[in-house]
Design a protein around this motif. Structure first.
Motif, PDB file in Angstrom:
ATOM      1  N   ARG A   1       0.818  -1.209   0.000  1.00 29.87           N
ATOM      2  CA  ARG A   1       0.000   0.000   0.000  1.00 29.87           C
ATOM      3  C   ARG A   1       0.858   1.267   0.000  1.00 29.87           C
ATOM      4  N   ASN A   2       1.882   1.267   0.821  1.00 32.98           N
ATOM      5  CA  ASN A   2       2.695   2.479   1.026  1.00 32.98           C
ATOM      6  C   ASN A   2       3.628   2.768  -0.136  1.00 32.98           C
ATOM      7  N   GLY A   3       4.082   1.724  -0.820  1.00 36.76           N
ATOM      8  CA  GLY A   3       5.150   1.903  -1.791  1.00 36.76           C
ATOM      9  C   GLY A   3       6.505   1.880  -1.099  1.00 36.76           C
ATOM     10  N   LYS A   4       7.553   2.090  -1.873  1.00 32.86           N
ATOM     11  CA  LYS A   4       8.907   2.064  -1.314  1.00 32.86           C
ATOM     12  C   LYS A   4       9.120   3.239  -0.356  1.00 32.86           C
ATOM     13  N   VAL A   5       9.978   2.983   0.617  1.00 33.08           N
ATOM     14  CA  VAL A   5      10.397   4.083   1.505  1.00 33.08           C
ATOM     15  C   VAL A   5      11.255   5.057   0.711  1.00 33.08           C
ATOM     16  N   ILE A   6      10.935   6.345   0.787  1.00 32.36           N
ATOM     17  CA  ILE A   6      11.723   7.358   0.047  1.00 32.36           C
ATOM     18  C   ILE A   6      12.591   8.212   0.965  1.00 32.36           C
ATOM     19  N   ALA A   7      12.295   8.241   2.263  1.00 34.01           N
ATOM     20  CA  ALA A   7      13.096   9.076   3.166  1.00 34.01           C
ATOM     21  C   ALA A   7      12.851   8.691   4.603  1.00 34.01           C
ATOM     22  N   ILE A   8      13.876   8.842   5.427  1.00 32.82           N
ATOM     23  CA  ILE A   8      13.730   8.787   6.883  1.00 32.82           C
ATOM     24  C   ILE A   8      14.356  10.059   7.448  1.00 32.82           C
ATOM     25  N   LYS A   9      13.714  10.638   8.503  1.00 35.29           N
ATOM     26  CA  LYS A   9      14.182  11.887   9.102  1.00 35.29           C
ATOM     27  C   LYS A   9      14.056  11.795  10.618  1.00 35.29           C
ATOM     28  N   ALA A  10      15.031  12.362  11.332  1.00 30.79           N
ATOM     29  CA  ALA A  10      14.919  12.527  12.779  1.00 30.79           C
ATOM     30  C   ALA A  10      14.220  13.847  13.036  1.00 30.79           C
TER      31      ALA A  10
ATOM     32  N   LEU B   1       5.276  10.929  -3.969  1.00 30.13           N
ATOM     33  CA  LEU B   1       6.047  11.705  -2.996  1.00 30.13           C
ATOM     34  C   LEU B   1       7.534  11.412  -3.227  1.00 30.13           C
ATOM     35  N   VAL B   2       8.340  12.477  -3.402  1.00 31.16           N
ATOM     36  CA  VAL B   2       9.751  12.265  -3.743  1.00 31.16           C
ATOM     37  C   VAL B   2      10.711  12.791  -2.684  1.00 31.16           C
ATOM     38  N   ALA B   3      10.267  13.709  -1.830  1.00 34.58           N
ATOM     39  CA  ALA B   3      11.192  14.256  -0.839  1.00 34.58           C
ATOM     40  C   ALA B   3      10.438  14.803   0.353  1.00 34.58           C
ATOM     41  N   VAL B   4      11.079  14.714   1.505  1.00 36.24           N
ATOM     42  CA  VAL B   4      10.548  15.279   2.743  1.00 36.24           C
ATOM     43  C   VAL B   4      11.694  16.017   3.431  1.00 36.24           C
TER      44      VAL B   4
END
Length: 868
Positions: free
Chosen positions: A774-783, A828-831
């Motif tokens: 459902r979510n698709g691939k992970v594109i970013a992780i952020k603290a 969604l490409v960037a956060v």
């Protein structure tokens, strides 16, 4: 006929034309150098200036006397000493009386002598002048054979080669002139400081330049201003040449309505005030300094005042720096200490200038003393004859009466032997040596003594007059002994020089006008002209870059549609977004492992709708794309740069290894074939690191597990990847932070960092997020922190800003919630994280007007599978 030809031939001489041209040109050049353009090191005057002062001295135009027409002064100067154009002579006279050109004027003007705005003086028939107070000290003792005299141009009178110059004119007033093949530009100084430096040289001839700088810190210009840095002063003092950066003096005024104005009260030396005002107006008109709303010259008799009004939305410090850069409010004064020493031009350092002036004053004192000694001896000789005659006055009168005429009387007086008669009065008043040598002995008069007796008045025969003669002779004897002692003792001569210096200092000394700043402007930085502010930097997938104010986007609720953040091409999308200060360095790391440097202010500032400028116009990236951009101000040895690659390799290098910017970049890491850099961050050396993959795996380890390596090394394994998996993000663990995970279909979640246990580097890690179908691939992780906002960007250029209070913290092994509603075929490409601290300044400047808490077009929907 032959005799005539021989006579004509005798008048010609065969010579090479090159030799003749060389000789003639050298004669002309030396004439200009010696007779026109360069000052003498002893009195600091050029011939035209010296002749004007001599002509004014002839006219007795003292400081307490009446002013005389400048036409009379110029006429006497030209007619008696300086056979050149009267306009040139008048211009020199005028400059000697202009207080903005001369630190201590030598001429006291009356009438219009021009202005600092370069207004011309009135015609010489309308203006008057006399000596200013220091000028008589320049001329003092000139009649006592203190300097050499030479015939004037028509040999009808004599003129001095140099003035005695009790006033140290060269150093305190400076000089400027252009000769043939050379020029001079000597800076003016403060009289108190020059006198202190002269006293220092007398007391300690071997003093260093550092010692001199302590008492003579630098030039002191008539117009004040600020000298920036001491390097130019030191160069000029040590080598005779140097460049000074001189700035106008200013202060800031704020009106009752909050209007900011920059007020300039002093300007650089030899800069025309009207030119400054005109140049500022030109800069505003041409758009060079658009932050200025008005410029006015409010100068009056009370002082200088140039007013520059600043627009409300402008930074006065930036305006000030632009004014210094683009207008004559900052100017360079080039010092070139060239002066005539024994009629030869020489470049002099400060010690030589001080020493040569002291030597000149010693010569003047010796010559004056010899003159006074000779005069005193001649007078004493006459008095000796008068005293002898008075001692036997009856016989002297009888001898004169019997002489048929004056010549005969003179001869008879010279032939008559005289004796000094014992007298209690004479013995009491006359020196013992004089009485003992002449008492009872025959003495004969000399010619000058006989002439003096013949011209003596009868009143000198009274008892009171005889006592006066004896007392005068006694006083003269003491003076003669003093003169002889002074000539034989150099220490006493130096004492006289010291007394003169102290006298001049007490009469004319004043406070310094020019300040000396420690700020060195030799490397004037362009960033001084740029307002320091937080900005938002955007870079698209195809490399278009721009910066915008951080408050461009208003805060919206989670799940909203957002607003257009950038106008992009159909096949382009926003790929990188970050915040930085305009004065920061950007370290640009490419996927190919190359590091470039870029100043944020060099990124073009554009509107929200514009697509920006291609980064290829700013950096030569080649075929690589950008992996990370870090904003850094200082490169130190305490912090580390940690980078991660798509294949799970991590490498740590000290930050200072990247502290030498190069236009073509440097290699930052050695990559395996098929690998590329996915992220770079700055660490303290004691941080913990989290790596996240596309398939929702994470690993947390201490960065100490990865030793520090060289700049171009490969690195070590950070995480072991499953097949077809790849690292998408690297996070530095922060205290109190949570881990934000975002997927390409607009879903994501926040999880407390405590749920990610610390493992050893190189392991497979643990699950971070589920529901990838459902979510698709992970594109970013952020603290992120609870009070932070996030900025989300889609491939079609849509941007939404939301607070993290809209994204609640849930478990590690969950599927997450919807963070943004995506249009069909959008991803969604960037956060990017926006911290509260980064927003505070922008919020203040916006005055709460730019950000509004409006509801978004779409609303957030609860997800049934939010937690498992």
């Amino acid at each position: 006929m032959a005799d005539i030809n021989e006579t004509i031939n005798d008048r010609f001489e065969d010579m090479k034309i090159l030799d003749e041209m060389k000789t003639s040109y050298l004669n002309y050049a030396m004439s200009v150098i010696v007779s026109r353009a360069l000052p003498d090191v002893r009195d600091g005057l050029k011939p035209s200036q010296r002749r004007i002062l001599v002509a004014m001295n002839d006219l007795n135009l003292g400081p307490r006397g009446k002013h005389r027409k400048c036409a009379k002064i110029v006429g006497d100067t030209s007619g008696n000493y300086h056979p050149h154009g009267d306009q040139a002579t008048y211009g020199t006279l005028v400059r000697l009386g202009q207080h903005w050109n001369m630190r201590y004027t030598l001429v006291d003007p009356q009438g219009n002598f021009g202005s600092i705005d370069a207004d011309p003086p009135a015609a010489m028939r309308y203006t008057e002048a006399r000596f200013a107070s220091p000028a008589p000290d320049m001329m003092e003792d000139i009649e006592k054979d203190t300097v050499d005299f030479v015939p004037n141009y028509d040999e009808t009178r004599k003129e001095p080669v140099v003035l005695p110059s009790k006033f140290p004119n060269l150093l305190v007033n400076g000089a400027s002139g252009i000769a043939v093949g050379m020029a001079t530009n000597i800076a003016p100084h403060n009289l108190n400081e020059v006198c202190d430096a002269l006293l220092l040289m007398i007391d300690n001839p071997d003093c260093t330049f550092k010692d001199i700088l302590e008492v003579l810190p630098g030039p002191d210009f008539p117009t004040g201003g600020i000298i920036c840095g001491r390097k130019g002063i030191l160069d000029a003092y040590v080598h005779g040449r140097g460049h000074l950066k001189v700035r106008a003096k200013h202060h800031i005024e704020e009106s009752k309505r909050g209007k900011i104005s920059i007020i300039f009260t002093e300007i650089p030396y030899m800069v025309v005030k009207a030119t400054i005002v005109s140049k500022i107006a030109d800069c505003v008109r041409e758009g060079t300094i658009p932050e200025i709303s008005d410029v006015r010259d409010e100068s009056d008799r009370k002082g200088m005042r140039i007013v520059v009004e600043v627009r409300k939305d402008a930074d006065e410090n930036v305006v000030l720096n632009k004014l210094y850069r683009y207008t004559p409010l900052q100017n360079t004064f080039a010092i070139n200490n060239v002066a005539l020493v024994n009629s030869r031009p020489e470049t002099l350092n400060i010690k030589q200038m001080l020493k040569l002036y002291i030597e000149h004053r010693l010569i003047v004192i010796r010559r004056r003393t010899r003159y006074l000694l000779k005069k005193a001896r001649n007078r004493a000789h006459i008095l000796e004859g008068l005293i002898l005659a008075v001692s036997d006055i009856d016989e002297i009168i009888e001898l004169i009466k019997k002489s048929p005429d004056a010549p005969t009387a003179k001869i008879n007086l010279m032939e008559k032997p005289l004796k000094l008669v014992e007298s209690e009065t004479l013995r009491r008043l006359l020196p013992e040596s004089f009485v003992s040598e002449r008492h009872g002995k025959e003495q004969f008069l000399t010619g000058p003594q006989a002439d003096a007796i013949l011209t003596m008045q009868l009143q000198r025969l009274t008892g009171l007059e005889i006592e006066k003669l004896a007392k005068e002779y006694g006083d003269l004897t003491e003076k003669i002994e003093g003169y002889e002692a002074l000539l034989s003792n150099k220490d006493m001569q130096f004492d006289v020089v010291r007394e003169d210096i102290h006298e001049i200092k007490g009469k004319y000394g004043d406070d310094r006008r020019t300040n000396i700043s420690e700020e060195d402007l030799t490397g004037f930085d362009l960033e001084d002209l740029i307002t320091e502010e937080e900005v938002l930097v955007m870079i698209s997938h195809q490399g278009y870059m721009k910066r915008m104010p951080i408050d461009t986007y208003r805060k919206q609720a989670r799940g909203g549609r957002g607003i257009i953040g950038s106008s992009t091409k159909e096949d382009d999308f926003i790929e990188h977004l970050f915040t930085a200060s305009t004065h920061d360095y950007l370290l640009v790391f490419t996927t190919g492992g190359i590091c470039y440097w870029l100043k944020v202010y060099n990124i073009p500032a554009m509107s929200r709708q514009s697509k920006g400028r291609n980064i290829a116009n700013l950096l030569d990236l080649g075929d690589d794309s950008i992996a990370s951009i870090l904003n850094v101000r200082e490169f130190d040895d305490q912090r580390q740069l940690l980078m991660a690659t798509r294949n799970g390799i991590v490498k740590k290098t000290v930050l200072s290894a990247y502290g030498n910017p190069r236009s073509n970049g440097v290699k930052a890491v050695r990559l395996d074939e098929g690998d590329w850099v996915i992220g770079v961050d700055v660490t303290s050396g004691e941080n913990e690191i989290i790596l996240g993959t596309e398939k929702g795996m994470t690993i947390r380890f201490h960065e100490a597990d990865a030793r520090s390596m060289g700049r171009v090394s490969r690195g070590v394994k950070g995480i072991s990847l499953a097949k077809d998996d790849a690292v998408v993000g690297m996070v530095i663990v922060e205290e109190g932070a949570s881990l934000l995970t975002a997927c390409e279909n607009g879903y994501g979640k926040r999880t407390a960092l405590e749920e990610y246990r610390v493992q050893s580097r190189g392991g497979k890690g643990i699950i971070n997020i589920k529901g990838l179908d459902r979510n698709g691939k992970v594109i970013a992780i952020k603290a992120v922190q609870d009070e932070d906002d996030i900025m989300m960007i889609t491939a079609q250029g849509m941007i939404i800003r939301t607070g993290l209070e809209e994204v609640r913290v849930i478990g590690r092994s969950t599927s997450g919630v919807r963070m943004i509603n995506l249009k069909k075929d959008d991803k969604l490409v960037a956060v990017e994280r926006l911290s509260l601290e980064e927003e505070e300044e922008a919020a203040e400047s916006a005055q709460n007007g730019e950000e509004s808490s409006s509801e978004a077009e779409g609303s957030a929907e609860p997800d049934e599978n939010a937690e498992e």
